[in-house]
Design a protein around this motif. Sequence first.
Motif, PDB file in Angstrom:
ATOM      1  N   ASN A 166     -12.622 -20.969  27.619  1.00 53.94           N
ATOM      2  CA  ASN A 166     -11.463 -20.947  28.518  1.00 53.94           C
ATOM      3  C   ASN A 166     -10.822 -19.571  28.618  1.00 53.94           C
ATOM      4  O   ASN A 166      -9.616 -19.446  28.801  1.00 53.94           O
ATOM      5  N   HIS A 167     -11.660 -18.537  28.499  1.00 52.94           N
ATOM      6  CA  HIS A 167     -11.228 -17.159  28.741  1.00 52.94           C
ATOM      7  C   HIS A 167     -12.269 -16.470  29.624  1.00 52.94           C
ATOM      8  O   HIS A 167     -13.451 -16.835  29.616  1.00 52.94           O
ATOM      9  N   ALA A 222      -9.175 -10.862  25.818  1.00 53.69           N
ATOM     10  CA  ALA A 222      -9.714 -11.550  26.981  1.00 53.69           C
ATOM     11  C   ALA A 222      -8.630 -12.377  27.656  1.00 53.69           C
ATOM     12  O   ALA A 222      -7.840 -13.058  27.008  1.00 53.69           O
ATOM     13  N   HIS A 226     -16.204 -17.053  26.223  1.00 50.91           N
ATOM     14  CA  HIS A 226     -15.439 -18.127  25.582  1.00 50.91           C
ATOM     15  C   HIS A 226     -15.120 -19.179  26.636  1.00 50.91           C
ATOM     16  O   HIS A 226     -14.917 -18.853  27.805  1.00 50.91           O
ATOM     17  N   THR A 232      -6.919 -15.391  29.522  1.00 50.59           N
ATOM     18  CA  THR A 232      -7.113 -16.826  29.661  1.00 50.59           C
ATOM     19  C   THR A 232      -7.461 -17.121  31.114  1.00 50.59           C
ATOM     20  O   THR A 232      -7.028 -16.431  32.025  1.00 50.59           O
ATOM     21  N   LEU A 271      -8.471 -13.273  21.882  1.00 47.54           N
ATOM     22  CA  LEU A 271      -8.330 -14.168  23.021  1.00 47.54           C
ATOM     23  C   LEU A 271      -6.844 -14.319  23.320  1.00 47.54           C
ATOM     24  O   LEU A 271      -6.047 -14.590  22.418  1.00 47.54           O
ATOM     25  N   GLN A 272      -6.475 -14.163  24.573  1.00 51.42           N
ATOM     26  CA  GLN A 272      -5.055 -14.211  24.940  1.00 51.42           C
ATOM     27  C   GLN A 272      -4.398 -15.540  24.557  1.00 51.42           C
ATOM     28  O   GLN A 272      -3.265 -15.555  24.067  1.00 51.42           O
ATOM     29  N   GLY A 273      -5.097 -16.641  24.786  1.00 48.12           N
ATOM     30  CA  GLY A 273      -4.497 -17.958  24.574  1.00 48.12           C
ATOM     31  C   GLY A 273      -3.902 -18.172  23.194  1.00 48.12           C
ATOM     32  O   GLY A 273      -2.705 -18.455  23.062  1.00 48.12           O
TER      33      GLY A 273
END
Length: 265
Positions: free
Chosen positions: A216-217, A260, A214, A262, A110-112
Motif C-alpha cells: 500500500n505504498h 515511500a 510494498h 502511501t 514507509l510513510q504510513g
Amino acid sequence: SVKIRYDNSILSFQSAVRGSFLASGGSTIFLTRPSPIIDSVEVNEAILGPYSVNGSGKLFSMTFNVLSAGTSNITIVDVQQRDLANQSIPVTWASGQIVVPLSVNTKVFLQGPFSINAMGTTLNLMGYLPLTQPYSSSPWNYNGTESVPSGFFSTHTNIVDWILVELRTGTAGSTSVERKAGFITNTGNIVGIDGSSSLYFTKLAGNYYVVIHHRNHIPLMSSNRTYLDYLSTQYDFTDSQSKAYGTNPMKDLGGGFFGAFTGDS
C-alpha cells in the motif's frame, strides 16, 4: 586420490580435513595439493601398512572461502581408489555446486507507519500479517513461495510488514532479473524471512537498480545502479530525496528522513 575443480572467481580453497573412515583401518598419510592455476585441488590419503577398511564413511571434508556471489560447480574430475595389491577399485561419483548468494542490504521508510524516526508495528502486534508472502496477486504476480511458521511474528515483534524487492539491470520493468519477498523492520531495514539476515538473491555480483514494492505504498527504485555482492554496502533510501529514481519520488517525512508515499497505485 580425488581431484576437484571449482570456479576460482567465486571460491578459493582453504583447507581439507581427513575423515574417520580410512583412519579406522590404521595409520594414514593425508596430503592436499592445490593446483598451480588455483581452480582445482587434489586430495590424497593412504593407509600405511597391510591394513584395510570395510563399510562406509567420510573420506575428507573441504572448506572454501567466498570471493564473490555466484554459482560454482564443484566438479569431481578424477577419482583413483586402489586396494592392497594396487589394483583399481571401481568407483562412481556425483558432482554438485555451491551457490554463493548476492545480498541486498537496503533501508527504506514507509510513510504510513512512520513516526519521528521509525515505523510502527501495529499490523504485526494485531496479528494481521499473513504467514505467506502477499504479492502473488495483481499487480505484482510474484510466484515466490516464501512463508513463515505459525507464531513467527510473536517472536519477531520488530517486523512492520512483508516487502517485495526487485533487481533490474536497467530502469525499465523489462530489465527485471529477479524478485524476492522479505520483511521490513521498524528501523527500515529489509531482511530475509528468518527475520534478521540480509535478503539473498541468486544473481552474480554486479551493478543493479534496486526496486522496493510494498502493498500500500508507491514503489521506489534506486536513482542509480548500485554494486551488490555477497556482502553488500547498505543502500539507504531514507537520508536523501536523491537516493530514489525520479522527480521528488519520496515523501519528506521530516527530521531529514524520506520514505515511500502511501497510495494505491
